[in-house]
Design a protein around this motif. Structure first.
Motif, short mmCIF file in Angstrom:
data_model
loop_
_atom_site.label_atom_id
_atom_site.label_comp_id
_atom_site.label_asym_id
_atom_site.label_seq_id
_atom_site.Cartn_x
_atom_site.Cartn_y
_atom_site.Cartn_z
N TYR A 1 0.96 -1.42 -0.27
CA TYR A 1 0.03 0.10 0.02
C TYR A 1 0.99 1.27 -0.17
O TYR A 1 1.98 1.30 0.63
N VAL A 2 0.39 2.18 -0.86
CA VAL A 2 0.84 3.45 -0.63
C VAL A 2 -0.08 4.41 -0.07
O VAL A 2 -1.19 4.63 -0.77
N ASN A 3 0.15 5.19 1.02
CA ASN A 3 -0.99 6.05 1.83
C ASN A 3 -2.30 5.48 1.76
O ASN A 3 -3.29 5.79 1.55
N GLY A 4 -1.99 4.05 2.21
CA GLY A 4 -3.32 3.39 2.49
C GLY A 4 -4.19 2.64 1.47
O GLY A 4 -5.23 1.95 1.44
N LYS A 5 -3.58 3.05 0.13
CA LYS A 5 -4.27 2.54 -1.20
C LYS A 5 -3.44 1.33 -1.77
O LYS A 5 -2.07 1.50 -1.95
N GLU A 6 -4.02 0.20 -2.02
CA GLU A 6 -3.34 -1.02 -2.52
C GLU A 6 -2.68 -0.69 -3.70
O GLU A 6 -3.43 -0.20 -4.89
N VAL A 7 -1.43 -0.74 -4.03
CA VAL A 7 -0.65 -0.58 -5.30
C VAL A 7 -0.34 -1.76 -6.16
O VAL A 7 -0.03 -2.16 -7.28
N GLY A 8 -0.30 -3.21 -5.20
CA GLY A 8 -0.06 -4.52 -5.97
C GLY A 8 -0.02 -5.60 -4.75
O GLY A 8 0.00 -5.23 -3.78
N ALA A 9 0.01 -6.85 -5.18
CA ALA A 9 -0.14 -8.18 -4.20
C ALA A 9 0.15 -9.20 -5.02
O ALA A 9 0.09 -9.36 -6.23
N ILE A 10 0.92 -9.99 -4.41
CA ILE A 10 1.26 -11.58 -4.91
C ILE A 10 1.08 -12.45 -4.00
O ILE A 10 1.61 -12.22 -2.68
N GLY A 11 0.22 -13.51 -4.41
CA GLY A 11 -0.10 -14.49 -3.38
C GLY A 11 0.23 -15.82 -3.99
O GLY A 11 1.00 -16.16 -4.92
N THR A 12 -0.56 -16.91 -3.69
CA THR A 12 -0.43 -18.32 -4.21
C THR A 12 -0.62 -18.35 -5.53
O THR A 12 -0.20 -19.63 -5.87
N GLU A 13 -1.22 -17.55 -6.27
CA GLU A 13 -1.43 -17.70 -7.51
C GLU A 13 -0.16 -17.59 -8.36
O GLU A 13 -0.03 -18.09 -9.58
N THR A 14 0.97 -17.07 -7.74
CA THR A 14 2.00 -16.79 -8.36
C THR A 14 3.17 -17.84 -8.14
O THR A 14 3.56 -17.96 -6.85
N PRO A 15 3.55 -18.57 -9.09
CA PRO A 15 4.63 -19.42 -8.90
C PRO A 15 5.92 -18.95 -8.48
O PRO A 15 6.30 -18.02 -8.57
N PHE A 16 6.63 -19.35 -7.27
CA PHE A 16 7.90 -19.05 -6.81
C PHE A 16 7.78 -17.73 -6.23
O PHE A 16 8.45 -16.64 -6.51
N ASN A 17 6.42 -17.39 -5.59
CA ASN A 17 6.17 -16.03 -5.24
C ASN A 17 7.01 -15.56 -4.35
O ASN A 17 7.39 -14.38 -4.05
N TRP A 18 8.01 -16.31 -3.35
CA TRP A 18 8.92 -15.96 -2.36
C TRP A 18 10.38 -15.43 -3.11
O TRP A 18 10.92 -14.57 -2.21
N GLU A 19 10.31 -15.38 -4.36
CA GLU A 19 11.44 -14.90 -5.04
C GLU A 19 11.21 -14.19 -6.19
O GLU A 19 11.88 -13.92 -7.09
N THR A 20 9.90 -13.85 -6.27
CA THR A 20 9.58 -13.09 -7.67
C THR A 20 9.66 -11.67 -7.53
O THR A 20 9.07 -10.88 -6.34
N PRO A 21 10.33 -10.70 -8.26
CA PRO A 21 10.30 -9.42 -8.02
C PRO A 21 8.93 -8.75 -8.07
O PRO A 21 7.92 -9.12 -8.86
#
Length: 870
Positions: free
Chosen positions: A176-196
């Motif tokens: 979030y920037v100033n309380g507004k969501e700018v992006g998210a990555i979760g289980t839908e993204t393979p290798f989420n723990w090392e994805t830029p």
């Protein structure tokens, strides 16, 4: 990397049959009379998928820009980022960070988005940080954490859109920037723990002084904001922050009989990837196989694989169906959040996308007899991707290659049922069906499960052993039981070391239960009463101090660090180890010869963990699903050698239909879960009836030929320590429990009654027993073959008022099963979709009914009726 040394990502393409190869502008074309596939000539990206019957494009618009078609992780374009930094077009965001655990209530977190940080224990932390570099407190930082910092923007950036870059977040984030969501990555993204993370920040979100807030969720091991750079810059200077996609090394095409095959080859670093697509004749089916080859001079360990389709768009009202598991029925895309992921309760890899408006559907199933390959779907823009995750683990030596299974995909026009039944062609192609040499009349059997020592509530003791179970045979015979499954009766030691599921010796009877002669008498007496004896075999290994463990260290599984693996508090033996399988096969032979046993349940029959012991002729992950299948085959072969037939029942909570390769009967855990969910969610009577009908109807369309399910509402695990942790009489109440017993008795499959559910006195409980009730419904099932081996139709008759309906047909005999889930009396209106006019008689109540074009049947609370045409 986290959790693995190397994982592979590949975008999947739908299977089709081809008549021709070709080039179309910048596309490689693969087609037959049913479907056409188009691939980008430069990258191999799947760009087009056309159903030639309707002319419909199956892929969502712009899908090639949405789905990542790389066989490796996206990487930051460091050259472009460095130039932007040197030109002063970025500012770093590595200072002033603090973190706090997720607050116990949602109020504080909501305050964070409003800029209120008065609550929470905010602690300073370096960013980025990894264990051993920066903040060692990242070690085992499991759970949800909030990270925050502030930053100021240069004056000349006012009104300009920005791009934020975070090198990696372990595992998931919402930023979030100033309380507004700018992006998210979760289980839908393979290798989420090392994805830029590369997130756009609109100018409208920004102020002169800004708050950056990152919610991080970590499931295991280390977690946090683990890799840099961490910066924000002008979008005009960061137009291509991710490295361009891969290029094909080459592609080739060939014929193989009536099939056309296209192979696309590329590489990155030390690994070469070949994606092979095959169209199967002129049918609307295709296959895809990925081969990974080590082209380096060193060993490379692979841990996991992702196979993902581009977004499929069949229509604006398309739904996802996971037949035979949960969630039940058609799950509309309309209610799926964008980028939301939906996964089934089972590990069977079947997923269906269906659009009722356009009468078209697509299905996918992953064939792999070595590892499980669970499926999930994700909504991307106007489409839905199907993702399989073959759980392969292997170390490739230089020059070695591996191909972990085959993806099958089909697209069919017509009815919903036809699309679901599309998986039957796949079963036919791979020869998957239930064994034909099963115990005669298995579908007509009724199964009783008990332990001669006693129930879990009584500490598995106090019942009286083999003599007491022998004395109980007349009651079982009276109720109509024809199979008796005894929980483990093999030597387990004594005192503190005694454990029912840790046999020391599976070729020795447990003296705590009686003598071998007493068990032989039990088997002989059961056979005289027409009751087949089944044992419980436990192949997951003994305690480490036993002679069996000391004499066979080669059977013991090893962890990746070389230590012995323990499972369920004892050594884990490798299901795939030939010597161990031979031992269990001999145990099955001994059971059949010595005690007249007709088969067995296999405890933990779905396989074990990966075995990393060096020098094995199979990959570590083969010891999971592959080992489970091999062990089931070995035990089944032991009974077949003696009896010529068998009943093999693996304890298979996974729901994977591949177990019918060797299973004569399989757990219907998904049906059990459904009943439990309906109860815990306080489902209405109408929801009970419709959910059961939909589940069972979808399930039977997608079971392999000859497949039988064990239908049950409790077992030795569920009444004590797993799932509901209680008896069904307590969970549902006796009237609803009896209704569920009737469902299990009158739908296709083999009903299983667990010890004590017929009489609470057997487990020290109180209340009315169910012996007379079960004698009545089991007796009717035994007298009328239509109720056990008749075809089932869950759509032919629809009943109102929360009444479950199923029409069974066998020859000229038809039986209409009606079971009320309504706690109140109801006049159930029947709507017929087949001819039902005439006189019918309730075989349980004796009442006659005259049915016309539409019928009305009065039902008492939780009543069961079985109407048979006179």
């Amino acid at each position: 990397m986290k959790k693995c040394l190397c994982m592979l990502l590949c975008s999947l393409t739908m299977m089709c049959h081809i008549n021709a190869f070709g080039m179309k502008d910048s596309m490689i074309v693969l087609q037959n009379k049913s479907i056409k596939l188009e691939f980008d000539k430069e990258t191999g990206a799947w760009k087009g998928f056309i159903d030639r019957k309707s002319g419909r494009e199956i892929l969502a618009a712009g899908s090639s820009d949405i789905i990542m078609d790389h066989l490796w992780l996206p990487r930051l374009n460091t050259d472009e980022i460095s130039k932007a930094m040197e030109a002063g077009n970025t500012i770093t965001l590595t200072q002033g960070w603090k973190f706090t655990p997720d607050p116990p209530s949602g109020g504080e977190a909501a305050g964070y988005l409003q800029g209120d940080f008065q609550t929470g224990d905010w602690i300073a932390t370096p960013i980025p940080s990894e264990r051993g570099v920066g903040d060692n407190r990242l070690h085992n930082r499991v759970g949800v954490f909030w990270y925050r910092t502030t930053f100021n923007l240069p004056n000349d950036w006012d009104g300009k859109d920005l791009t934020m870059i975070i090198g990696a977040v372990d595992d998931f984030d919402t930023t979030y920037v100033n309380g507004k969501e700018v992006g998210a990555i979760g289980t839908e993204t393979p290798f989420n723990w090392e994805t830029p993370r590369v997130y756009p920040v609109p100018a409208s979100f920004l102020r002169q002084t800004n708050t950056l807030l990152v919610k991080v969720t970590n499931g295991a091991f280390d977690g946090g904001i683990t890799q840099g750079p961490v910066l924000i810059g002008l979008t005009s200077a960061l137009r291509n922050p991710i490295m361009p996609g891969r290029k094909l090394d080459h592609f080739s095409s060939m014929r193989e009989g009536s099939n056309r095959i296209l192979a696309l080859t590329t590489h990155q670093g030390d690994l070469q990837y070949t994606l092979q697509y095959a169209l199967l004749g002129d049918s609307p089916y295709l296959t895809r196989i990925l081969t990974v080859r080590n082209i380096s001079s060193k060993d490379i360990t692979l841990n996991g694989l992702y196979c993902v389709t581009p977004p499929i768009a069949l229509g604006s009202r398309q739904s996802v169906i996971f037949p035979g598991t949960l969630p039940v029925g058609d799950n509309s895309m309309i209610y799926m959040p964008r980028r939301g992921v939906l996964s089934p309760r089972s590990e069977d890899p079947l997923a269906i996308i269906w659009d009722a408006d356009n009468k078209i559907g697509a299905g996918a199933w992953f064939y792999d007899e070595a590892e499980f390959s669970p499926v999930s779907v994700q909504r991307i823009a106007d489409g839905i991707t199907i993702q399989h995750k073959p759980q392969i683990e292997i170390t490739l030596k230089p020059g070695d290659s591996v191909s972990p299974g085959v993806q099958y995909i089909w697209v069919l026009d017509g009815t919903r049922d036809a699309v679901l039944k599309g998986v039957q062609k796949v079963y036919s192609l791979i020869g998957l069906k239930a064994p034909s040499n099963h115990l005669p009349n298995l579908a007509r059997k009724i199964l009783y499960c008990g332990f001669p020592g006693g129930t879990p509530e009584m500490g598995f003791s106090g019942y009286g052993g083999f003599p007491a179970m022998d004395a109980y045979l007349p009651t079982l015979k009276k109720m109509g039981i024809s199979l008796m499954w005894l929980l483990p009766t093999w030597y387990h030691g004594t005192g503190k070391r005694w454990n029912l599921y840790a046999p020391f010796d599976q070729l020795k009877v447990d003296p705590l239960l009686g003598t071998q002669k007493q068990l032989q008498k039990l088997g002989s007496d059961a056979k005289k009463d027409g009751i087949g004896l089944m044992f419980d075999l436990v192949p997951h290994g003994p305690p480490d101090f036993t002679p069996l463990a000391k004499d066979h260290p080669e059977w013991i599984e090893q962890n990746q660090d070389g230590t012995n693996h323990y499972e369920w508090g004892q050594l884990s033996f490798d299901y795939a180890q030939p010597g161990w399988r031979n031992y269990m096969e001999r145990a099955a032979e001994w059971d059949a010869k010595t005690f007249d046993a007709v088969g067995a349940r296999v405890d933990c029959g779905a396989g074990g963990p990966p075995n990393w012991k060096p020098g094995l002729p199979y990959r570590p992950s083969f010891s999971t699903l592959g080992g489970g299948l091999a062990m089931n085959q070995a035990i089944r072969d032991g009974f077949v050698k003696v009896n010529g037939d068998a009943v093999l029942l693996p304890e298979n909570y996974t729901g994977a239909n591949i177990f019918y390769r060797y299973a004569d009967l399989d757990y219907d855990a998904q049906f059990y879960y459904l009943m439990g969910d309906l109860q815990s969610n306080n489902a209405t009577p109408m929801e009970w009836a419709s959910s059961l009908e939909t589940f069972l109807g979808d399930q039977q369309l997608t079971l392999p030929p000859g497949a039988l399910k064990m239908r049950w509402i409790s077992n030795h695990d569920t009444v004590s320590w797993t799932f509901q942790k209680g008896r069904p009489a307590k969970i549902y109440g006796v009237p609803k429990m009896r209704a569920l017993m009737a469902v299990c008795a009158f739908i296709p499959g083999v009903p299983m009654l667990y010890q004590g559910d017929e009489n609470p006195a057997l487990y020290g409980g109180k209340g009315e027993d169910n012996i007379a009730y079960l004698t009545e419904i089991y007796g009717l099932r035994n007298r009328m073959p239509v109720l056990s081996i008749g075809k089932a139709d869950y759509q032919a008759v629809k009943a109102s008022g929360g009444v479950f309906s199923c029409l069974r047909t066998y020859g000229k005999t038809r039986a209409l099963v009606l079971i009320s889930f309504n706690p109140k009396p109801t006049r159930s209106e029947l709507v017929f979709h087949v001819h039902m006019e005439g006189k019918w008689k309730d075989m349980l109540g004796g009442r006659a009914f005259e049915l016309e074009r539409h019928g009305v049947v009065k039902m008492s609370p939780y009543q069961t009726r079985v109407l048979v045409k006179e």
